[in-house]
Design a protein around this motif. Sequence first.
Motif, PDB file in Angstrom:
ATOM      1  N   MET A 101      -0.133  11.257  -2.224  1.00 39.21           N
ATOM      2  CA  MET A 101       0.823  10.226  -1.842  1.00 39.21           C
ATOM      3  C   MET A 101       1.252  10.377  -0.387  1.00 39.21           C
ATOM      4  O   MET A 101       1.277  11.484   0.165  1.00 39.21           O
ATOM      5  CB  MET A 101       2.063  10.300  -2.739  1.00 39.21           C
ATOM      6  CG  MET A 101       1.892   9.704  -4.104  1.00 39.21           C
ATOM      7  SD  MET A 101       3.471   9.652  -4.982  1.00 39.21           S
ATOM      8  CE  MET A 101       3.815  11.389  -5.168  1.00 39.21           C
ATOM      9  N   VAL A 102       1.607   9.239   0.177  1.00 36.78           N
ATOM     10  CA  VAL A 102       2.322   9.180   1.449  1.00 36.78           C
ATOM     11  C   VAL A 102       3.536   8.302   1.206  1.00 36.78           C
ATOM     12  O   VAL A 102       3.400   7.121   0.868  1.00 36.78           O
ATOM     13  CB  VAL A 102       1.455   8.597   2.584  1.00 36.78           C
ATOM     14  CG1 VAL A 102       2.274   8.478   3.861  1.00 36.78           C
ATOM     15  CG2 VAL A 102       0.229   9.460   2.815  1.00 36.78           C
ATOM     16  N   PRO A 121     -13.009   3.983  -5.319  1.00 39.84           N
ATOM     17  CA  PRO A 121     -11.571   4.289  -5.214  1.00 39.84           C
ATOM     18  C   PRO A 121     -10.921   3.464  -4.108  1.00 39.84           C
ATOM     19  O   PRO A 121     -11.537   3.143  -3.092  1.00 39.84           O
ATOM     20  CB  PRO A 121     -11.549   5.784  -4.899  1.00 39.84           C
ATOM     21  CG  PRO A 121     -12.851   6.306  -5.416  1.00 39.84           C
ATOM     22  CD  PRO A 121     -13.841   5.201  -5.208  1.00 39.84           C
ATOM     23  N   HIS A 122      -9.678   3.141  -4.333  1.00 39.11           N
ATOM     24  CA  HIS A 122      -8.952   2.271  -3.414  1.00 39.11           C
ATOM     25  C   HIS A 122      -7.656   2.935  -2.972  1.00 39.11           C
ATOM     26  O   HIS A 122      -7.287   4.011  -3.450  1.00 39.11           O
ATOM     27  CB  HIS A 122      -8.638   0.942  -4.099  1.00 39.11           C
ATOM     28  CG  HIS A 122      -7.756   1.086  -5.303  1.00 39.11           C
ATOM     29  ND1 HIS A 122      -8.229   1.568  -6.509  1.00 39.11           N
ATOM     30  CD2 HIS A 122      -6.428   0.842  -5.501  1.00 39.11           C
ATOM     31  CE1 HIS A 122      -7.249   1.604  -7.386  1.00 39.11           C
ATOM     32  NE2 HIS A 122      -6.146   1.175  -6.794  1.00 39.11           N
ATOM     33  N   ILE A 123      -6.954   2.275  -2.066  1.00 37.04           N
ATOM     34  CA  ILE A 123      -5.633   2.706  -1.625  1.00 37.04           C
ATOM     35  C   ILE A 123      -4.618   1.741  -2.231  1.00 37.04           C
ATOM     36  O   ILE A 123      -4.689   0.530  -2.015  1.00 37.04           O
ATOM     37  CB  ILE A 123      -5.530   2.718  -0.092  1.00 37.04           C
ATOM     38  CG1 ILE A 123      -6.458   3.784   0.494  1.00 37.04           C
ATOM     39  CG2 ILE A 123      -4.092   2.982   0.357  1.00 37.04           C
ATOM     40  CD1 ILE A 123      -6.454   3.826   2.009  1.00 37.04           C
ATOM     41  N   ILE A 141       9.591   5.807  -7.502  1.00 37.13           N
ATOM     42  CA  ILE A 141       8.166   5.472  -7.561  1.00 37.13           C
ATOM     43  C   ILE A 141       7.318   6.731  -7.427  1.00 37.13           C
ATOM     44  O   ILE A 141       6.322   6.915  -8.149  1.00 37.13           O
ATOM     45  CB  ILE A 141       7.820   4.453  -6.462  1.00 37.13           C
ATOM     46  CG1 ILE A 141       8.551   3.124  -6.707  1.00 37.13           C
ATOM     47  CG2 ILE A 141       6.319   4.220  -6.387  1.00 37.13           C
ATOM     48  CD1 ILE A 141       8.418   2.132  -5.568  1.00 37.13           C
ATOM     49  N   ALA A 142       7.686   7.611  -6.518  1.00 35.10           N
ATOM     50  CA  ALA A 142       6.926   8.850  -6.351  1.00 35.10           C
ATOM     51  C   ALA A 142       6.955   9.684  -7.623  1.00 35.10           C
ATOM     52  O   ALA A 142       5.937  10.269  -8.020  1.00 35.10           O
ATOM     53  CB  ALA A 142       7.488   9.642  -5.173  1.00 35.10           C
ATOM     54  N   GLU A 145      -7.500   6.424  -4.618  1.00 34.89           N
ATOM     55  CA  GLU A 145      -7.738   7.543  -3.711  1.00 34.89           C
ATOM     56  C   GLU A 145      -6.439   8.014  -3.080  1.00 34.89           C
ATOM     57  O   GLU A 145      -6.230   9.206  -2.884  1.00 34.89           O
ATOM     58  CB  GLU A 145      -8.719   7.087  -2.617  1.00 34.89           C
ATOM     59  CG  GLU A 145      -8.849   8.039  -1.438  1.00 34.89           C
ATOM     60  CD  GLU A 145      -9.591   9.292  -1.796  1.00 34.89           C
ATOM     61  OE1 GLU A 145      -9.548  10.258  -1.027  1.00 34.89           O
ATOM     62  OE2 GLU A 145     -10.228   9.311  -2.858  1.00 34.89           O
ATOM     63  N   LYS A 146      -5.548   7.061  -2.766  1.00 38.28           N
ATOM     64  CA  LYS A 146      -4.284   7.383  -2.121  1.00 38.28           C
ATOM     65  C   LYS A 146      -3.245   6.364  -2.569  1.00 38.28           C
ATOM     66  O   LYS A 146      -3.560   5.183  -2.777  1.00 38.28           O
ATOM     67  CB  LYS A 146      -4.428   7.327  -0.604  1.00 38.28           C
ATOM     68  CG  LYS A 146      -3.430   8.173   0.148  1.00 38.28           C
ATOM     69  CD  LYS A 146      -3.884   9.611   0.213  1.00 38.28           C
ATOM     70  CE  LYS A 146      -3.008  10.436   1.155  1.00 38.28           C
ATOM     71  NZ  LYS A 146      -3.468  11.819   1.272  1.00 38.28           N
ATOM     72  N   VAL A 147      -2.015   6.811  -2.711  1.00 41.66           N
ATOM     73  CA  VAL A 147      -0.896   5.930  -3.028  1.00 41.66           C
ATOM     74  C   VAL A 147       0.064   5.984  -1.842  1.00 41.66           C
ATOM     75  O   VAL A 147       0.587   7.047  -1.503  1.00 41.66           O
ATOM     76  CB  VAL A 147      -0.176   6.349  -4.321  1.00 41.66           C
ATOM     77  CG1 VAL A 147       1.020   5.434  -4.581  1.00 41.66           C
ATOM     78  CG2 VAL A 147      -1.140   6.305  -5.505  1.00 41.66           C
TER      79      VAL A 147
END
Length: 964
Positions: A804-805, A675-677, A789-790, A750-752
């Motif tokens: 998400m952040v 998994p990536h960011i 986008i969110a 893993e994270k957006v």
Amino acid sequence: MFIQPITPIISRSLKLRTSSALLLLLTTFCASTVHLCGYCMYFLFGAYLTWLVLYPLSSYSDGCRHAGKVASIIHLLQFLRIVRILTLMRKVGISGSTISQQILLLVVSTFGAVFLAAGLLQWVEYDGAPQADKNECPDGPCINFWDAFYFVVVTIATVGYGDFTPKTQLGQLVAMATIIVALVVLPIQIGQITHLASLRPYGGSVSGSKVINSRYLIVSGSISLKIIRECLAEFFNPTHCEDLDSYPLRVTILAPFSPSFELKSILSLYNGMATFIEGTPVRQSDLERCSADHAHAFFLLADPEAEDLKVEDAAQIVKALAVHRFCGDQVRVIVEVLEPETQNSAVWDETHKGAIEIICPVKIHYKMIARSCLVRGLYTFITNLFTSEIKIRGLREHLFMREYFHSYDNEIYPLILPKACHGMLFEEVVEFVFTTFNVVLFALDVALLHERNPAHRQVLLHPKGHLIQPDDIGLIIAWDLHTAYAISKYKAMQLPPQGDQCKWKKSNVDEEAVELKTFHTAGSSIRTAADNNRQLQGEVVVVHGQLNAPIFADSPDGHYKLQSKLRSAICKLQYENNSNPTENLVDDSIEPGTFASWDDNDDHISVGSPSSRSSAADRCYPKGVSLEEATEILLSWPPIPHHGQPHAAVLERRTDIILQNLKQRTIQVVELKVPHILVCIQGNWPLHIYYFLKELRKPGFPNPPIVILYPNEPDAKQWGKVGIFVDTFFLKGSAVYELDLMRGGVLQAEKVVILGDQGQPVNLGGEEVKNARKKPSSAYKSEVDNIVIAANVERLVGEKPEMMVVEMPHTIGFHYLRPQFAVRRNQIHKMDYERNHDALLYFQPPYMEGKAVSLMLLGFLLRSTFYNRNTLSIVEQLLQGGYVKQEGGLSSERLRIFDQIPVPDQYHNREYSHLFIGLLHERGILALGLYRARGTLGSPCSYVFTNPPKNTIVNAADGVYVLV
């Protein structure tokens, strides 16, 4: 003391003619009678000036009877005695640059000119009169001073009664000159007086006597209405101002503009304790007016929306140096800068003895975003620790809001440890404070001896094994200042049995064998894979006595930095010449499993495997290496070794290599095994993305792959700061399109992370937006893009919590993100809402769960610094790792890590106190709070729960914030 010098004047005034004597005596009488009113200096100045002007002129006739014409002219020069009072004017405050002083001088100079014209007219009329008339003076037809004064006033007033006219040609000439001068000078003088009188409410001064025995702050720089509102609301928050009666707080706003109606309304809420002065910190006269040398702290705030960041920082440097030059080292000058490079500028090096404190919020901002990818809710957790409470009601129907409000209510306070704690282990005091007061003692401010700074103090997070010393200051997480007072005054504590102390020491010695299972979200293997190369480094040597070694033996500071960098570069060059050619050492040659390691000052990064970190090549000092070769190494890309983000000269010189690296890193579809960011950028390329990536490439921390989704291909200057990091890829596309999000691997991510920029204001009113910098808009293009986008991400992956952040350049965007839960305005205390309208955003679900972040929230870095000097040190150590105290100084190899772990199985559905004590005893871990899962107590989102009450039930789905 001013009456005595006037006594000779009264005796000599008996020789004056009646009108002049009466005028002087009247002025003297006024000076004596108004002494109690505080205006004596002004009347005395008038008395002196009147005598100096009138006496030689009005007594000229007496002098002419007994002396010749030359003697009378010399007698006339007594007027020059006015020079004597210039020193007195400065001492008593008549001469100066305040509005009142300028108005006074203009009025006195105007009347002085009238007196002078009247005296001159009397003299020339007497001098040109026939001798027979002179002999009959003063009872004859001679003109007296009162007649001359009356004539001048009537003439310049353009009334002209005609009852008195000059008889001589010289007198007529004086009358004409008086009329011409009056027509030219008097309108100018009156206009200046009127203008200054209109500025008087905000062009006055702050008396130094008014700020004695009070806490006095000055806020200046590029400030706006929003910044002023937030600063005043924080400074005057009841949690900090419980002792206002005995030690009042006064704040002066120094700005180069007139206050608006809204600003006047805000100032009126603070009952005269907040004042506004129109001026600028670069002018010494303005600093004198606001009594800057009596201030406890002088804040210089920067404009985060400035068009040119370097120009804004240049202005901040000039302002800081001007304030420091005027105030000296006794006044703290707290300066906000926008560029991290400015924070490390040589202008601050060892020249101001720490009186100027430089803070760069944007650097901390990107580090917090990066750490939020690994520690859920970290941004909210840290921000709430330094944001003062507000009063809110009506939470009974929402139990989760009551828990979150308790979390928001907690803040960091200094603690003077009671004498009963001296000599105890830190862990013993932590347990006692928690069980007795439900307060977390998480750090100590300790004194360390240093050869260059004997009075150095350092904040240590969770210093296990440390024996409490009398001069140690604790740092606690509590809900009010009264709790800290109660702990300091506690006298009934009993020392634990000797067996308990042995148990604590034994647990610390065996701590290195404890392996902690860290938290990871469902379906993720990033953290567990990274933690295979990481063990807890928690053993601390108990230090008895004080330290006499350098604090950071391996971390150069000051002017040693350049020498260290050059030596490292030459060493690396020599080492690479013996192994691999320098030109082949590009990013693609870095083998999997290698990493880049930073020191604490962002000065050094060594590339290599863990086994080669302490190789002899890094300690050698080769001979025979020319300056040209060393310079070539310093200008290489990727940097060898890495000294921070590459210089602009390096990016320009290595354009071809950088673009070739970009071509190799460009992908069409994400096909990664782990998994990536996914980093989504829709607006302008972030100027400081380097610090975000750098935080995700630190050794000992998880290093997941990073994919940047951006509509345009970055240029060499942009990619040159990104391509130096391993496992960083570029994908051309727009995150507003779901197809590009699929290509970016949003389903496997893993994270957006959605980054934004300032953007352009959006016209929501149907009219053209004019002067957007002064007229705030309700939305910005970048924020709208990030909201879209969110929503796209949530549509594709579902409402996965904490995935998400989203960065919002302006906090107004928090209200449009999902989930939405409105805290009504009438639930907040009226005074708190009037002082800060933006207080509602702290109760928006996107912020509560750490999903929405904004640089605007980091104003606490400056505001909290006044009450807690350790604010910046605490935040940086929570992000980068806290130092560990050991024999020989502080170790930067071992760090106290702020992390998040799952709740151990044995503590599911048990009280939080059991979890806290269990982690402290069994693993030497200090728990700071919980991260509540979505659905807890009916909550629509996850939320941060700092320092929960001891009887709080811990759920299996919760995360635990810990210091390990």
